[in-house]
Enzyme design. Structure first.
Site, mmCIF file in Angstrom:
data_model
loop_
_atom_site.group_PDB
_atom_site.id
_atom_site.type_symbol
_atom_site.label_atom_id
_atom_site.label_comp_id
_atom_site.label_asym_id
_atom_site.label_seq_id
_atom_site.Cartn_x
_atom_site.Cartn_y
_atom_site.Cartn_z
ATOM 1 N N ASP A 313 40.522 39.228 37.952
ATOM 2 C CA ASP A 313 39.878 39.632 39.208
ATOM 3 C C ASP A 313 40.452 40.909 39.820
ATOM 4 O O ASP A 313 39.708 41.705 40.390
ATOM 5 C CB ASP A 313 39.971 38.500 40.236
ATOM 6 C CG ASP A 313 39.086 37.315 39.868
ATOM 7 O OD1 ASP A 313 38.100 37.527 39.139
ATOM 8 O OD2 ASP A 313 39.389 36.192 40.295
ATOM 9 N N GLY A 315 42.110 43.519 38.323
ATOM 10 C CA GLY A 315 41.846 44.718 37.537
ATOM 11 C C GLY A 315 40.363 44.982 37.331
ATOM 12 O O GLY A 315 39.931 46.133 37.273
ATOM 13 N N GLY A 320 41.119 44.069 46.871
ATOM 14 C CA GLY A 320 40.791 44.820 48.081
ATOM 15 C C GLY A 320 39.291 45.021 48.195
ATOM 16 O O GLY A 320 38.703 44.868 49.263
ATOM 17 N N TYR A 401 34.752 32.254 44.420
ATOM 18 C CA TYR A 401 36.034 31.796 44.932
ATOM 19 C C TYR A 401 36.544 32.624 46.090
ATOM 20 O O TYR A 401 36.310 33.825 46.150
ATOM 21 C CB TYR A 401 37.100 31.852 43.824
ATOM 22 C CG TYR A 401 37.361 30.491 43.255
ATOM 23 C CD1 TYR A 401 38.113 29.565 43.971
ATOM 24 C CD2 TYR A 401 36.845 30.118 42.027
ATOM 25 C CE1 TYR A 401 38.327 28.305 43.473
ATOM 26 C CE2 TYR A 401 37.054 28.851 41.524
ATOM 27 C CZ TYR A 401 37.794 27.948 42.248
ATOM 28 O OH TYR A 401 37.999 26.713 41.762
HETATM 29 CU CU LIG Z 1 39.542 26.641 40.553
#
Ligand SMILES: [Cu+2]
Ligand SMILES: *[C@@H]1O[C@H](CO)[C@@H](O)[C@H](O)[C@H]1NC(C)=O
Ligand SMILES: *[C@@H]1O[C@H](CO)[C@@H](O)[C@H](O)[C@H]1NC(C)=O
Ligand SMILES: *[C@@H]1O[C@H](CO)[C@@H](O)[C@H](O)[C@H]1NC(C)=O
Ligand SMILES: *[C@@H]1O[C@H](CO)[C@@H](O)[C@H](O)[C@H]1NC(C)=O
Ligand SMILES: *[C@@H]1O[C@H](CO)[C@@H](O)[C@H](O)[C@H]1NC(C)=O
Ligand SMILES: *[C@@H]1O[C@H](CO)[C@@H](O)[C@H](O)[C@H]1NC(C)=O
Length: 651
Positions: A313, A315, A320, A401
């Site tokens: 996530d 890279g 940000g 997420y």
């Molecule tokens: Cu999970």
């Protein structure tokens, strides 16, 4: 004191605060919108303007050399900012990735390096959006939707990074997965299975399309998420009472002083954290820089629709870039203060992210310390203090997420780094409606009828450039070992003692934590306490987890650092991203596992600690339709750093 002296003192204070304001810019301050505009103008006026389809993928202050920053910090003459502001910019133009260093004061591109290796820079929001919209207009996809008797106006598509699986030739492509909303905003709960769309980000076209099978669409019923209470909940101490100050990006609270910045890749970055020693009347350095370096989220389903879901996530997307504007009273309590962040769009224009970071004093209801003494005749002495801490927080929403990322400073000198996982699970449609029907490996948990939430991990790797009372540090592993009582009579047969080992080389410091008791301490061997212990900070880890994938599995090759929770490397400005700089479709040829093959010396050197917090996530029904926050944390705790407990005498 006479009135003249008082006036003089007042004048002195006023003058001093004036020069303070002038010198507010810290060398690690993020770029301002004005600076971002200037950088774009410099690039647009350079030879790069002839490149076709020039897009901006990264832009941040190019950090000055550490020695210069430290010199700036310790020097009393900070009146003029000696730092020429420079920026690192990554653009793609004419199908090539250019890494630029732009000098803002000289107004020119200082260097332009074309990246010829494997891997691509992080994706831009605009190209992800375009990929999603354009694939929904593809005739083959429209045909698939019609054949499923679905209405295209209710379809949402999400581009996902496709990883690397040994291909020799690669293109900047994403794989697109689609969902059927019709009646829910929880799009992830209604996946349309069996369709694979490969989308080329250079030509902006669907390059491969497959429609293989249909699984029943899970129902929309019961998938919605609504807060039980929309009003602000409990009341908090009034903001005006908070005992911390924000000057530019420098935060002062109690004995702590640190710099907080926001960057598109790492999100929140904590720098130059020092703690005031009231005995010495000096600040003592603790942490030069700390931030999330990479996250690895591999899903455990090897089938066609899912095998590639092995996300990095930080890279590939950027914590940000994925950061969300914090909601007062929900994401941060009522006494929080907020700091805005600036991101760039694909054209290099600055975009303000309001409330990117919040800071607040936490009144946890916990006990900072207490004791009751009844051993003094005729008295019961009872004393203690409630715990109050300072939290710096940001939240990254990476697709389904949400990662809540906290740095919590304590008055004791301790820092607790916390991660909270919440949001929505990634799910796939299935014909099963009960676990009793399942006899094959479905790679997950049936969390609702026709809905399987797939097993996965979250590894969050932190870059921790600790400088414990100075830059030259050593890393000590103290093992606790059972000893037999020997040589003198004792009714006891055993006890435990400490075997200290100073780790000398990088290979010694690759540590897989298990059940063996050990203390991991970053010490400064050149600085001793009043009674002669080397000053130190100890890493108190959370529950240990490491990647269970095979070493020769492609996603594991790209994230080899997740096999050990702890690594130590000598400081090197360019070694910050554990999974390599160009993470999208990387081949694992850059990153922590590669750098450490040199097996450099780490004893009494400026060293960096890397720690990976891991979660093996076996989804359960309570994680559906929304997952209550799951917490984990680690602590950096002073260990013989002070001569005694600091909790009693505070400024
Ligand atoms: Cu999970
Ligand atoms: C969409 O939702 C409506 C309302 O629940 C339902 O009547 C309709 O059949 C759904 N359409 C499709 C194509 O699923
Ligand atoms: C699809 O949905 C749109 C808006 O929800 C509606 O206007 C349209 O009639 C629907 N089309 C079909 C074929 O049901
Ligand atoms: C520029 O982008 C367009 C689509 O947006 C594409 O057709 C074209 O091939 C691209 N050119 C280059 C050199 O990448
Ligand atoms: C906090 O206290 C100040 C001063 O007492 C008051 O003006 C302000 O309205 C209060 N703010 C909140 C959010 O209660
Ligand atoms: C180290 O600690 C001493 C106090 O024990 C302090 O005077 C000195 O400035 C500190 N040095 C650094 C670099 O933190
Ligand atoms: C710093 O690290 C990079 C990448 O590993 C390497 O190429 C470079 O030689 C290193 N520099 C020094 C001074 O060791």
């Amino acid at each position: 004191m006479n009135i003249q002296v008082i006036l003089l003192l007042l004048l002195f204070v006023t003058l001093n605060s004036c020069s303070l304001i002038k010198s507010l810019q810290h060398p690690l301050d993020p770029l301002s919108p004005k600076e971002i505009n200037k950088i774009r103008t410099i690039i647009q006026n350079s030879h790069l303007k002839t490149l076709s389809n020039l897009t901006y993928h990264f832009l941040d202050v190019e950090e000055p050399n550490k020695d210069d920053v430290l010199h700036w910090l310790s020097s009393s003459e900070r009146k003029e900012n000696r730092f020429s502001r420079r920026a690192k910019v990554v653009v793609i133009g004419g199908r090539q990735t250019h890494e630029l260093i732009v000098d803002l004061s000289k107004g020119l591109i200082e260097s332009n390096h074309v990246h010829n290796g494997h891997g691509y820079p992080s994706l831009t929001f605009e190209e992800l959006l375009q990929a999603s919209l354009l694939s929904q207009k593809d005739p083959k996809f429209l045909n698939s939707i019609t054949r499923r008797n679905l209405n295209i106006s209710q379809v949402s598509c999400l581009p996902l990074t496709k990883g690397w699986f040994g291909e020799v030739m690669s293109r900047r492509e994403v794989k697109i997965t689609c969902f059927y909303r019709n009646g829910t905003t929880n799009i992830y709960a209604r996946p349309i299975n069996g369709i694979t769309i490969v989308f080329d980000l250079e030509s902006m076209k669907v390059t491969k399309y497959m429609d293989r099978y249909r699984a029943p669409l899970p129902t929309a019923e019961g998938t919605e998420f609504h807060a039980r209470r929309l009003e602000p909940g409990p009341t908090y101490p009034n903001t005006t009472n908070s005992k911390f100050s924000i000057q530019g990006n420098v935060i002062r609270w109690g004995d702590w002083k640190f710099h907080v910045a926001f960057n598109s890749r790492a999100g929140m970055i904590i720098s130059t954290a020092s703690i005031y020693d009231s005995k010495e009347k000096r600040y003592r350095r603790v942490l030069y820089r700390g931030h999330v370096s990479e996250t690895f989220v591999p899903y455990m389903d090897p089938t066609e629709d899912w095998y590639y879901r092995t996300f990095m996530d930080v890279g590939e997307f950027g914590f940000g870039k994925a950061a969300d504007s914090l909601q007062p009273f929900i994401d941060c309590p009522g006494n929080a203060k907020f700091i805005d962040g600036y991101l760039i769009d694909a054209l290099g224009m600055p975009n303000k992210l309001p409330r990117a970071i919040c800071l607040f004093e936490r009144y946890s209801g916990d006990v900072a310390w207490r004791h009751t003494e009844i051993g003094v005749p005729g008295k019961v002495i009872r004393n203690g203090e409630p715990e109050v801490t300072l939290v710096a927080r940001m939240i990254a929403t990476v697709g389904n997420y949400d990662y809540i990322l906290d740095w919590e400073f304590r008055q004791t000198g301790s820092i607790t780094v916390g991660v909270g996982l919440t949001g929505v699970l990634e799910m796939k449609a299935t014909s099963y409606t009960s676990t009793d029907q399942i006899t094959e490996d479905v790679y997950g948990t049936l969390v609702a009828p026709n809905t399987i939430a797939v097993h996965h991990d979250h590894f969050v790797t932190y870059y921790l450039d600790l400088d414990v009372n100075g830059s030259e540090n050593s890393f000590v592993r103290s093992s606790l070992q059972t000893e037999r009582v020997r040589g003198f009579p004792s009714p006891r047969k055993s006890y435990w003692s400490i075997k200290k080992k100073v780790l000398k080389r990088e290979a010694d410091a690759k540590i897989r934590l298990g059940s063996e008791p050990a203390e991991l301490i970053m010490v400064n061997p050149n600085k001793k306490t009043n009674v002669g212990n080397p000053v130190g900070y100890r890493l108190i880890t959370g529950q240990p987890a490491y990647s269970l994938l095979a070493d020769d599995d492609y996603p594991q090759m790209r994230n080899a650092y997740t096999k050990y929770q702890v690594w130590v490397t000598p400081y090197n400005k360019s070694e910050r991203w554990a999974g390599g700089y160009y993470a999208d479709q990387s081949h694992g040829l850059d990153g922590l596992a590669v750098w450490t093959r040199r097996n450099r010396r780490i004893e009494n050197e400026d060293i960096v600690l890397w720690y990976t917090m891991g979660f093996h996530h076996v989804p359960c029904q309570e994680d559906f339709p929304i997952m209550a926050t799951l917490q984990s944390s680690f602590e950096l705790r002073p260990t013989n750093f002070f001569d005694k407990s600091t909790i009693l005498y505070k400024a």
